[in-house]
Design a protein around this motif. Structure first.
Motif, PDB file in Angstrom:
ATOM      1  N   LEU A  81       0.845  -1.176   0.000  1.00 25.00           N
ATOM      2  CA  LEU A  81       0.000   0.000   0.000  1.00 25.00           C
ATOM      3  C   LEU A  81       0.884   1.230   0.000  1.00 25.00           C
ATOM      4  N   ASP A  82       0.397   2.312  -0.549  1.00 27.49           N
ATOM      5  CA  ASP A  82       1.111   3.579  -0.493  1.00 27.49           C
ATOM      6  C   ASP A  82       0.724   4.267   0.808  1.00 27.49           C
ATOM      7  N   TYR A  83       1.683   4.402   1.752  1.00 31.03           N
ATOM      8  CA  TYR A  83       1.364   4.984   3.038  1.00 31.03           C
ATOM      9  C   TYR A  83       0.883   6.419   2.922  1.00 31.03           C
ATOM     10  N   TYR A  84       1.253   7.104   1.869  1.00 29.93           N
ATOM     11  CA  TYR A  84       0.855   8.490   1.738  1.00 29.93           C
ATOM     12  C   TYR A  84      -0.600   8.637   1.331  1.00 29.93           C
ATOM     13  N   LEU A  85      -1.281   7.523   1.058  1.00 30.01           N
ATOM     14  CA  LEU A  85      -2.721   7.555   0.856  1.00 30.01           C
ATOM     15  C   LEU A  85      -3.451   7.340   2.177  1.00 30.01           C
ATOM     16  N   LEU A  86      -2.713   7.022   3.224  1.00 26.51           N
ATOM     17  CA  LEU A  86      -3.295   6.789   4.544  1.00 26.51           C
ATOM     18  C   LEU A  86      -3.106   8.034   5.392  1.00 26.51           C
ATOM     19  N   MET A  87      -4.178   8.602   5.895  1.00 19.10           N
ATOM     20  CA  MET A  87      -4.054   9.793   6.713  1.00 19.10           C
ATOM     21  C   MET A  87      -4.822   9.684   8.027  1.00 19.10           C
ATOM     22  N   PRO A  88      -4.658   8.580   8.744  1.00 20.24           N
ATOM     23  CA  PRO A  88      -5.246   8.545  10.085  1.00 20.24           C
ATOM     24  C   PRO A  88      -4.450   9.452  11.012  1.00 20.24           C
ATOM     25  N   LEU A  89      -5.029   9.833  12.117  1.00 23.43           N
ATOM     26  CA  LEU A  89      -4.353  10.664  13.097  1.00 23.43           C
ATOM     27  C   LEU A  89      -4.291   9.924  14.420  1.00 23.43           C
ATOM     28  N   LEU A  90      -3.263  10.241  15.198  1.00 23.97           N
ATOM     29  CA  LEU A  90      -3.218   9.830  16.596  1.00 23.97           C
ATOM     30  C   LEU A  90      -3.736  10.998  17.420  1.00 23.97           C
ATOM     31  N   ILE A  91      -4.726  10.748  18.244  1.00 24.32           N
ATOM     32  CA  ILE A  91      -5.271  11.799  19.090  1.00 24.32           C
ATOM     33  C   ILE A  91      -5.364  11.287  20.518  1.00 24.32           C
ATOM     34  N   ALA A  92      -5.451  12.212  21.453  1.00 23.58           N
ATOM     35  CA  ALA A  92      -5.782  11.823  22.820  1.00 23.58           C
ATOM     36  C   ALA A  92      -7.227  11.341  22.842  1.00 23.58           C
ATOM     37  N   PRO A  93      -7.566  10.375  23.695  1.00 29.12           N
ATOM     38  CA  PRO A  93      -8.946   9.892  23.770  1.00 29.12           C
ATOM     39  C   PRO A  93      -9.928  11.044  23.912  1.00 29.12           C
ATOM     40  N   ASP A  94     -11.033  10.967  23.184  1.00 34.23           N
ATOM     41  CA  ASP A  94     -11.971  12.083  23.101  1.00 34.23           C
ATOM     42  C   ASP A  94     -13.402  11.551  23.088  1.00 34.23           C
ATOM     43  N   VAL A  95     -14.268  12.169  23.891  1.00 33.52           N
ATOM     44  CA  VAL A  95     -15.638  11.678  24.030  1.00 33.52           C
ATOM     45  C   VAL A  95     -16.448  11.814  22.749  1.00 33.52           C
ATOM     46  N   SER A  96     -16.007  12.658  21.818  1.00 35.66           N
ATOM     47  CA  SER A  96     -16.779  12.836  20.588  1.00 35.66           C
ATOM     48  C   SER A  96     -16.763  11.581  19.720  1.00 35.66           C
ATOM     49  N   TYR A  97     -15.892  10.632  20.025  1.00 34.81           N
ATOM     50  CA  TYR A  97     -15.827   9.374  19.270  1.00 34.81           C
ATOM     51  C   TYR A  97     -16.609   8.248  19.945  1.00 34.81           C
ATOM     52  N   HIS A  98     -17.509   8.598  20.847  1.00 35.35           N
ATOM     53  CA  HIS A  98     -18.211   7.608  21.647  1.00 35.35           C
ATOM     54  C   HIS A  98     -18.846   6.519  20.778  1.00 35.35           C
ATOM     55  N   ALA A  99     -19.690   6.902  19.838  1.00 37.93           N
ATOM     56  CA  ALA A  99     -20.420   5.909  19.037  1.00 37.93           C
ATOM     57  C   ALA A  99     -19.463   5.058  18.211  1.00 37.93           C
ATOM     58  N   SER A 100     -18.474   5.691  17.583  1.00 37.76           N
ATOM     59  CA  SER A 100     -17.540   4.944  16.742  1.00 37.76           C
ATOM     60  C   SER A 100     -16.655   4.044  17.586  1.00 37.76           C
ATOM     61  N   TRP A 101     -16.270   4.513  18.784  1.00 39.07           N
ATOM     62  CA  TRP A 101     -15.456   3.681  19.680  1.00 39.07           C
ATOM     63  C   TRP A 101     -16.232   2.431  20.074  1.00 39.07           C
ATOM     64  N   LEU A 102     -17.505   2.585  20.402  1.00 41.40           N
ATOM     65  CA  LEU A 102     -18.319   1.430  20.772  1.00 41.40           C
ATOM     66  C   LEU A 102     -18.414   0.435  19.614  1.00 41.40           C
ATOM     67  N   GLU A 103     -18.627   0.943  18.403  1.00 39.39           N
ATOM     68  CA  GLU A 103     -18.715   0.062  17.234  1.00 39.39           C
ATOM     69  C   GLU A 103     -17.411  -0.687  17.018  1.00 39.39           C
ATOM     70  N   GLY A 104     -16.302   0.046  17.083  1.00 35.61           N
ATOM     71  CA  GLY A 104     -15.005  -0.588  16.873  1.00 35.61           C
ATOM     72  C   GLY A 104     -14.680  -1.594  17.954  1.00 35.61           C
ATOM     73  N   SER A 105     -14.993  -1.269  19.200  1.00 35.38           N
ATOM     74  CA  SER A 105     -14.688  -2.172  20.309  1.00 35.38           C
ATOM     75  C   SER A 105     -15.515  -3.438  20.230  1.00 35.38           C
ATOM     76  N   ALA A 106     -16.754  -3.323  19.772  1.00 39.39           N
ATOM     77  CA  ALA A 106     -17.604  -4.504  19.650  1.00 39.39           C
ATOM     78  C   ALA A 106     -17.045  -5.493  18.631  1.00 39.39           C
ATOM     79  N   GLU A 107     -16.289  -5.001  17.657  1.00 39.35           N
ATOM     80  CA  GLU A 107     -15.727  -5.889  16.637  1.00 39.35           C
ATOM     81  C   GLU A 107     -14.707  -6.862  17.215  1.00 39.35           C
ATOM     82  N   PHE A 108     -14.089  -6.503  18.324  1.00 42.21           N
ATOM     83  CA  PHE A 108     -13.073  -7.370  18.916  1.00 42.21           C
ATOM     84  C   PHE A 108     -13.690  -8.578  19.614  1.00 42.21           C
ATOM     85  N   GLY A 109     -14.945  -8.478  20.014  1.00 38.27           N
ATOM     86  CA  GLY A 109     -15.550  -9.573  20.745  1.00 38.27           C
ATOM     87  C   GLY A 109     -14.779  -9.853  22.024  1.00 38.27           C
ATOM     88  N   ASP A 110     -14.424 -11.114  22.242  1.00 40.35           N
ATOM     89  CA  ASP A 110     -13.671 -11.501  23.433  1.00 40.35           C
ATOM     90  C   ASP A 110     -12.164 -11.519  23.201  1.00 40.35           C
TER      91      ASP A 110
END
Length: 242
Positions: free
Chosen positions: A63-92
């Motif tokens: 993959l070309d890394y320069y097409l990837l633009m995720p950010l590292l941020i401090a934990p933030d409550v505005s990601y509540h819904a997305s965090w729950l969705e992502g965490s549920a994907e891990f299961g156990d």
């Protein structure tokens, strides 16, 4: 670098500075620490959290890394819904770098509980913060892209016996639906200068002996293999100059 006041905890901080203990402030856009923008030394393409493409072993396609633009941020409550969705994907499944071991997922659906969780993650970087025996101060970061939570990354400020032998300085996990896209390697590359700002000149990274994906992620970020202890491969990565 011009120091600005950090945003309120309820606000997204995509383009805001993150201050870590020791007085170092990182602005992930101005300083080029957006995951992907510092990933040149990580190589082109890596799978995430030990995942390999369906139908076979080995790393994901380049993959070309320069097409990837995720950010590292401090934990933030505005990601509540997305965090729950992502965490549920891990299961156990075990999730490294998330800091949620003592927080039942069901309880974190409540907004007030989630706010307390976010504050606990942010405060864990403080030496005086209460923590369980055997735990060390830790800077928790989230990997995000736009309004989507992609994963978690933790930088442990020091090594105790367990971390020296098995855990390492940096742990991370990418939600299953976002794997095999290079996000883990890009996030690790972005975390190294932050570790340097915490006084870590050489970071210890570990992975299971059988986890070829994490092994590739670490090696493509310059990890030098030292040995294997209790089934964990141990690598050292130079964190660069401050």
């Amino acid at each position: 670098m011009t120091r600005r006041e950090p945003p309120r905890r309820s606000e997204p901080i995509h383009n805001q500075p993150l201050e870590v203990p020791g007085g170092t402030t990182f602005n992930f856009v101005a300083d080029g620490i957006a995951a992907g923008s510092t990933a040149e030394n990580a190589g082109k393409g890596a799978d995430d959290d030990g995942d390999t493409p369906a139908g076979g072993g080995g790393p994901a396609p380049p993959l070309d890394y320069y097409l990837l633009m995720p950010l590292l941020i401090a934990p933030d409550v505005s990601y509540h819904a997305s965090w729950l969705e992502g965490s549920a994907e891990f299961g156990d499944a075990r999730r490294d770098g998330g800091g949620a071991e003592d927080w039942p997922l069901g309880g974190l659906a409540d907004a007030r509980s989630f706010r307390r969780f976010v504050e606990a993650l942010r405060n864990d970087a403080l030496p005086e913060a209460p923590r369980k025996p055997g735990h060390v101060p830790c800077t928790y970061l989230w990997v995000v892209e736009g309004g989507t939570f992609l994963g978690s990354l933790a930088i442990r400020h020091e090594l105790n016996d367990f971390l020296l032998n098995e855990g390492g300085h940096i742990g991370y996990s990418i939600r299953p639906s976002a794997r095999r896209r290079g996000y883990a390697a890009a996030a690790l590359a972005a975390a190294l200068p932050i570790a340097r700002g915490l006084g870590i000149t050489r970071a210890l990274l570990t992975c299971d002996e059988t986890n070829t994906g994490s092994r590739a992620t670490i090696e493509r970020n310059g990890g030098l293999y030292e040995d294997t202890r209790n089934g964990r491969r141990r690598y050292w990565i130079e964190c660069g100059t401050q």
